[in-house]
Motif scaffolding. Structure first.
Motif, PDB file in Angstrom:
ATOM      1  N   GLN A 191       0.412   5.138   1.285  1.00 56.85           N
ATOM      2  CA  GLN A 191      -0.375   5.781   2.304  1.00 56.85           C
ATOM      3  C   GLN A 191      -0.237   7.552   1.925  1.00 56.85           C
ATOM      4  N   PHE A 236       0.658  -5.529   9.254  1.00 47.84           N
ATOM      5  CA  PHE A 236       1.356  -4.546   8.647  1.00 47.84           C
ATOM      6  C   PHE A 236       2.594  -4.447   9.343  1.00 47.84           C
ATOM      7  N   GLY A 237       3.730  -4.052   8.291  1.00 48.70           N
ATOM      8  CA  GLY A 237       4.966  -3.547   8.885  1.00 48.70           C
ATOM      9  C   GLY A 237       4.947  -2.191   9.458  1.00 48.70           C
ATOM     10  N   LYS A 238       5.768  -1.407   9.796  1.00 47.55           N
ATOM     11  CA  LYS A 238       5.797  -0.278  10.451  1.00 47.55           C
ATOM     12  C   LYS A 238       5.974   0.882   9.419  1.00 47.55           C
ATOM     13  N   PHE A 268       3.752   0.663   2.804  1.00 51.71           N
ATOM     14  CA  PHE A 268       3.378  -0.477   3.812  1.00 51.71           C
ATOM     15  C   PHE A 268       3.225  -1.644   3.213  1.00 51.71           C
ATOM     16  N   PHE A 311       0.743  -1.150   0.021  1.00 50.45           N
ATOM     17  CA  PHE A 311      -0.003  -0.069   0.140  1.00 50.45           C
ATOM     18  C   PHE A 311       0.805   1.358   0.104  1.00 50.45           C
TER      19      PHE A 311
END
Lengths: 111, 110
Positions: free
Chosen positions: B37, B100-102, B86, B35
């Motif tokens: 953002q 999710f990762g950071k 992400f 993704f």
């Protein structure tokens, strides 16, 4: 086709109040999931509903609850708000268990 | 639970440069999505890629499920590519629960 919609876009509440957030999935999608994203972190899973039944719950306290309606829209309720509940709340919908599509989110600020 | 690690955490590029973003995950997954953002918080789908390679314009992604990593390639970067990227995975049997990762913060300078 409209994407995932969420309301309201922004919300300010005080500690101890409750809040209801709303989500309408993409037409034809029967699965709705809720996520919380605090500043600087990735979204955290709260709930998933499919065909009006809860199919998954993340590590959140019982103050958080949700439901899904016959038209597949969903509500997320948070009771006894804490300062730490301030976050971006995201709703996602999917057709079965495939690509998830996210709405624009509701920004909640708890004072 | 499953661990998702993204690297590098921050990336600064000059417009026109290429970049590779990495996502490592600790267990077998049914679903992997990338993704972007935007500054308003909207998560925009880039790829659904539990395995294999896909391309969409200047973006491409590869997931090697057996080695538990995925790569997102951005070529000829533009200032509009700036934002947070992400990687999110769904564990087998996890019923659409994405972990999710950071995130990776990308800044593309003109």
């Amino acid at each position: 086709d409209a994407g995932v919609t969420q309301s309201p876009t922004h919300l300010i509440k005080t500690r101890g109040q409750h809040v209801t957030l709303r989500c309408s999935p993409i037409s034809g999608h029967k699965s709705v999931s809720w996520y919380q994203q605090v500043l600087g972190q990735g979204p955290q899973f709260i709930f998933q509903y499919y065909e009006k039944e809860e199919r998954g719950r993340g590590n959140f306290p019982d103050r958080f609850s949700a439901r899904q309606f016959p038209n597949y829209s969903s509500e997320l309720n948070v009771n006894a708000l804490l300062l730490g509940d301030s976050a971006l709340y995201l709703c996602a919908s999917s057709f079965r268990q495939e690509t998830q599509y996210f709405g624009p989110g509701t920004r909640l600020l708890v004072l | 639970g499953i661990q998702v690690e993204q690297s590098p955490p921050d990336l600064i590029l000059q417009e026109g440069a290429n970049s590779t973003l990495r996502c490592n995950f600790s267990d077998s997954v049914n679903n992997l999505q990338w993704f972007h953002q935007n500054p308003w918080g909207q998560l925009i789908n880039l790829f659904y890629i539990p395995s294999g390679t896909k391309q969409n314009g200047r973006l491409s992604a590869t997931t090697v499920a057996t080695e538990r990593y995925s790569l997102l390639y951005i070529s000829s970067s533009q200032t509009t590519d700036s934002g947070v990227y992400f990687c999110a995975v769904e564990l087998a049997g996890a019923n659409s629960k994405l972990t999710f990762g950071k995130g990776i913060t990308l800044s593309v300078r003109p």
